[in-house]
Scaffold this motif. Sequence first.
Motif, PDB file in Angstrom:
ATOM      1  N   ASN A   1     103.570  69.946 -15.358  1.00 18.05           N
ATOM      2  CA  ASN A   1     103.322  71.343 -15.718  1.00 18.05           C
ATOM      3  C   ASN A   1     101.868  71.791 -15.629  1.00 18.05           C
ATOM      4  O   ASN A   1     101.597  72.984 -15.619  1.00 18.05           O
ATOM      5  CB  ASN A   1     103.841  71.635 -17.133  1.00 18.05           C
ATOM      6  N   SER A   2     100.926  70.863 -15.589  1.00 16.60           N
ATOM      7  CA  SER A   2      99.525  71.266 -15.504  1.00 16.60           C
ATOM      8  C   SER A   2      99.209  71.790 -14.101  1.00 16.60           C
ATOM      9  O   SER A   2     100.101  71.928 -13.262  1.00 16.60           O
ATOM     10  CB  SER A   2      98.603  70.106 -15.888  1.00 16.60           C
ATOM     11  N   THR A   3      97.955  72.110 -13.844  1.00 13.76           N
ATOM     12  CA  THR A   3      97.565  72.722 -12.567  1.00 13.76           C
ATOM     13  C   THR A   3      96.492  71.875 -11.895  1.00 13.76           C
ATOM     14  O   THR A   3      95.363  71.804 -12.386  1.00 13.76           O
ATOM     15  CB  THR A   3      97.017  74.151 -12.807  1.00 13.76           C
ATOM     16  N   ASN A   4      96.819  71.260 -10.785  1.00 14.36           N
ATOM     17  CA  ASN A   4      95.863  70.453 -10.020  1.00 14.36           C
ATOM     18  C   ASN A   4      95.275  71.300  -8.888  1.00 14.36           C
ATOM     19  O   ASN A   4      95.434  71.001  -7.709  1.00 14.36           O
ATOM     20  CB  ASN A   4      96.552  69.194  -9.465  1.00 14.36           C
ATOM     21  N   LEU A   5      94.600  72.367  -9.265  1.00 18.40           N
ATOM     22  CA  LEU A   5      94.046  73.307  -8.285  1.00 18.40           C
ATOM     23  C   LEU A   5      93.028  72.638  -7.372  1.00 18.40           C
ATOM     24  O   LEU A   5      93.148  72.707  -6.146  1.00 18.40           O
ATOM     25  CB  LEU A   5      93.410  74.505  -8.999  1.00 18.40           C
ATOM     26  N   HIS A   6      92.025  71.979  -7.928  1.00 13.21           N
ATOM     27  CA  HIS A   6      90.976  71.367  -7.093  1.00 13.21           C
ATOM     28  C   HIS A   6      91.540  70.273  -6.199  1.00 13.21           C
ATOM     29  O   HIS A   6      91.227  70.206  -5.008  1.00 13.21           O
ATOM     30  CB  HIS A   6      89.857  70.805  -7.967  1.00 13.21           C
ATOM     31  N   GLY A   7      92.382  69.418  -6.771  1.00 12.70           N
ATOM     32  CA  GLY A   7      93.005  68.362  -5.972  1.00 12.70           C
ATOM     33  C   GLY A   7      93.925  68.932  -4.910  1.00 12.70           C
ATOM     34  O   GLY A   7      93.983  68.419  -3.790  1.00 12.70           O
TER      35      GLY A   7
END
Length: 168
Positions: free
Chosen positions: A96-102
């Motif tokens: 559910n989190s957000t791995n935007l940079h990755g």
Amino acid sequence: VSTYESQQTIQNPEVAAVMYTMLLLDVSGSMVESGHIINLVDSARLFTEKVGKTQKVGVYAFDGSEKLHSVVPFTDRQGSVQGGLEGLKNWTPKDNSTNLHGGVVNAAEALRKALDREKKPLKFGTLVVFSDGADRAARVSLKEMMEELKKDEYKDFDMYAIGMGDKA
């Protein structure tokens, strides 16, 4: 102009050039739970209808997971893209989190690899990121992402970010 006087050659762009656009879509818990996933899919569909006429389009998604999720590999077939996008309306994030940079780092690498497989001499890549906010997974720092994107292999990429949701 004689070939002895000029080293330049005019080539048919359909034979000599290829353009790839990757849509990187945020399908994290915040997008799904808020209901913004419907707006995301609709926005991506409109975007692909425009650029899909002249470019190969690939759709990839990220949530909090370490890896990208391939929705539609690069194609010039509009129907494939539309079908893949519709499937996202019922998406359930694996994390559910957000791995935007990755996600951005992984997307740039995937776009580069797809272009490297092309035989045409002129290759153009565009990365378009749709997201509702900040990186929450902390798998890749902002600094690490920026350092990666400054590498020579990405210098000719165009990159765009499109904010989605209430906090964008």
